[in-house]
Design an enzyme around this catalytic site. Structure first.
Site, short mmCIF file in Angstrom:
data_model
loop_
_atom_site.label_atom_id
_atom_site.label_comp_id
_atom_site.label_asym_id
_atom_site.label_seq_id
_atom_site.Cartn_x
_atom_site.Cartn_y
_atom_site.Cartn_z
N ASP A 18 -6.56 0.95 1.11
CA ASP A 18 -6.61 1.06 2.57
C ASP A 18 -7.95 0.54 3.07
OD1 ASP A 18 -8.44 3.05 1.99
OD2 ASP A 18 -7.50 4.56 3.28
N LYS A 75 0.83 -1.21 0.00
CA LYS A 75 0.00 0.00 0.00
C LYS A 75 0.86 1.26 0.00
CE LYS A 75 -1.77 1.99 3.56
NZ LYS A 75 -2.51 2.36 4.80
#
Length: 212
Positions: A138, A120
């Site tokens: 997320d 991420k």
């Protein structure tokens, strides 16, 4: 969600916010990388409160490394997991200076080799700094993709892979910012604010929240 509905979904998000930006505060690619590392399991607001003071005193890899773990921990002590993050940030600064002239590298492999940097975080840096059309999944984006039917998936990687396949090319550059912001402020975890959502007619969520 059908292809035409996905196109309309992103067209509306783009029209409402043509140039979305991360809410993390930074003045350089290095500072963005550090801010994203610190943001894991923490709010952007708490990270910004810490990094305003931190980056004023230690704006680059060399000056931040010179702080050491203990002094860095004092700056970020109100952020979750701050001791682990302090250790990772110091190690990342050391590695950046040794291998990349103190700057974030522009490859996923090199980014993910840095302490505290996962997929991420790498996606955020690749997208924001280097302009790659990546999707940083997320908790907000993961929830929204599943709840709306946009790109259901059991894992963040499954959602990311589906979105990269399904999002029309013209929307990919800003897609993850639009989705994160929509999940953060409209499609909230406990009670999505469906009454003020511009996407309700496209959304597959059955239990839409009524206006308060």
């Amino acid at each position: 969600m059908k292809a035409a509905e996905r196109f309309e979904f992103f067209r509306r998000l783009r029209d409402a916010n043509p140039a979305p930006q991360t809410e993390l505060e930074y003045a350089s690619p290095f500072q963005l990388l550090i801010a994203v590392i610190l943001s894991a399991q923490a709010t952007d607001r708490s990270v910004n409160l810490a990094t305003r003071r931190l980056f004023a005193d230690a704006p680059d890899a060399a000056s931040l490394l010179a702080l050491g773990e203990e002094k860095l921990a004092d700056y970020i002590c109100r952020i979750g997991l701050y001791r682990t993050k302090a250790k990772n940030v110091i190690a990342t600064c050391r590695q950046l200076l040794a291998q990349h002239n103190g700057e974030p590298p522009n490859s996923r492999e090199a980014l993910e080799a840095l302490p505290g940097v996962g997929r991420k975080t790498a996606n955020v840096v690749l997208n924001v700094v280097f302009g790659e059309p990546t999707i940083a999944v997320d908790t907000h984006l993961f929830r929204l993709a599943n709840r709306t039917g946009l790109a259901p998936g059991k894992t963040p990687l499954a959602v990311e892979t589906a979105l990269l396949r399904l999002i029309p090319k013209e929307f990919r550059q800003h897609a993850h910012h639009w989705l994160i912001l929509h999940g953060r402020y409209i499609c909230k975890a406990r009670r999505p604010e469906c009454w003020q959502c511009s996407l309700t007619d496209l959304c597959r969520y059955r239990e839409k929240s009524p206006s308060p």
